[in-house]
Enzyme design. Structure first.
Site, mmCIF file in Angstrom:
data_model
loop_
_atom_site.group_PDB
_atom_site.id
_atom_site.type_symbol
_atom_site.label_atom_id
_atom_site.label_comp_id
_atom_site.label_asym_id
_atom_site.label_seq_id
_atom_site.Cartn_x
_atom_site.Cartn_y
_atom_site.Cartn_z
ATOM 1 N N GLU A 289 0.489 -1.017 0.030
ATOM 2 C CA GLU A 289 -0.411 0.198 -0.092
ATOM 3 C C GLU A 289 1.002 0.671 -0.192
ATOM 4 O OE1 GLU A 289 -2.285 -0.297 3.130
ATOM 5 O OE2 GLU A 289 -4.233 -1.901 2.073
ATOM 6 N N GLU B 234 7.222 -21.606 7.381
ATOM 7 C CA GLU B 234 8.201 -20.952 9.318
ATOM 8 C C GLU B 234 8.827 -20.751 9.432
ATOM 9 O OE1 GLU B 234 4.541 -21.341 12.627
ATOM 10 O OE2 GLU B 234 4.046 -20.999 11.249
#
Length: 309
Positions: free
Chosen positions: A92, A123
């Protein structure tokens, strides 16, 4: 940094974010409105948990802004929800602040595929984080923010440890106290939101807390870098009709100019909002506005001071 199933179970049981709430054991039998009220009540405490860490957050932001002012990048690294939030915040920044897409980067364990599906085992690899960061060719001007609700995710910890060894600024954002992630980073931020409505579902309060902090990190850093004029996004990139309309409104709010003057200024400056504001407020042409902004490091207030001096 691997754990046996029993050891991992014990680790999770010790985390606030994984704690079981006996008082909610019958939640599935409640009316929908009651469950919604419970969730809303839980969420209401998140902002207060963030508020308790504002001094640490502000110190981290000042350090990030200092590095980015020297040409550094802001890199988020996390797995699962935490990684997705980092990618979201990074994605963004170009339309909001007209940053280069390489200036704010989101890394998620498992790569782009992990944005929409689970990549098993990603992960759990600190080495993978190191390889992902090496692909970016980190410098000491860069900042790496490791994000993990538990504060024990190997990918996030590995990213911070690798970045710190290379001299980059490091921030560890977790939602448990005494986390390995915060301890590994130069700036540890632990926003403790308590047990989740659904046991261990850290996309809920923990995810909200992480989103709030990342909003602060990127937004306030960009304010410090001169990407705004007051509370106006003068570096917004007009890449669609909505943003073009927003650009004109920003110029109007900043200058009070007429529609005709705004159209002329935006045409003169190639649609650059900050430059258009400067041409109108300082009475200069487009090339002069561009030069003044370059001399002032992109800070509109400083460019206005130069023009008026």
């Amino acid at each position: 940094m691997t754990s046996t199933p029993r050891r991992l179970q014990a680790e999770l049981a010790s985390l606030t974010t994984e704690a079981f709430r006996p008082d909610l054991a019958e939640i599935d039998r409640l009316p929908t409105l009651d469950i919604a009220r419970l969730m809303n009540g839980e969420d209401a405490g998140v902002a207060a948990a963030v508020a308790a860490r504002l001094p640490e957050i502000a110190a981290a932001i000042d350090a990030v802004a200092e590095r980015m002012a020297s040409g550094g990048r802001l890199v988020y690294a996390g797995a699962g929800t935490a990684g997705r939030l980092g990618v979201l915040d990074a994605s963004e920044c170009p339309p909001t602040f007209n940053t280069d897409p390489a200036q704010v980067v989101g890394l998620i364990a498992g790569g782009p595929e992990a944005m929409v599906t689970s990549v098993e085992g990603a992960e759990d690899s600190g080495e993978l984080a190191g390889r992902d960061l090496d692909a970016l060719k980190l410098t000491p001007d860069d900042t790496v923010v490791g994000i993990s609700a538990s504060g024990r995710t190997p990918y996030a910890i590995g990213a911070v440890e690798h970045a710190r060894a290379l001299g980059a600024l490091t921030i560890g954002l977790a939602c448990n106290e005494h986390s390995a992630l915060a301890a590994a980073a130069e700036h540890g931020i632990e926003v403790v939101v308590g047990p989740e409505l659904l046991t261990g579902s850290t996309r809920l309060k923990a995810g909200t807390a992480q989103k709030l902090v990342l909003n602060m990190v990127s937004t306030i850093t960009m304010i410090r870098l001169g990407k705004t004029y007051g509370n106006l996004m003068v570096d917004v990139r007009a890449s669609n009709d909505k943003l073009r309309a927003r650009s004109r409104r920003i110029v109007s709010l900043a200058t009070g100019a007429s529609d005709e003057e705004i159209d002329a200024a935006l045409t003169e400056t190639g649609g650059e909002v900050k430059n258009a504001v400067l041409t109108l407020l300082a009475g200069v042409d487009g090339p002069t506005a561009a030069r003044l902004l370059e001399e002032s490091g992109g800070h509109l207030r400083a460019a206005l001071a130069i023009a008026g001096g």
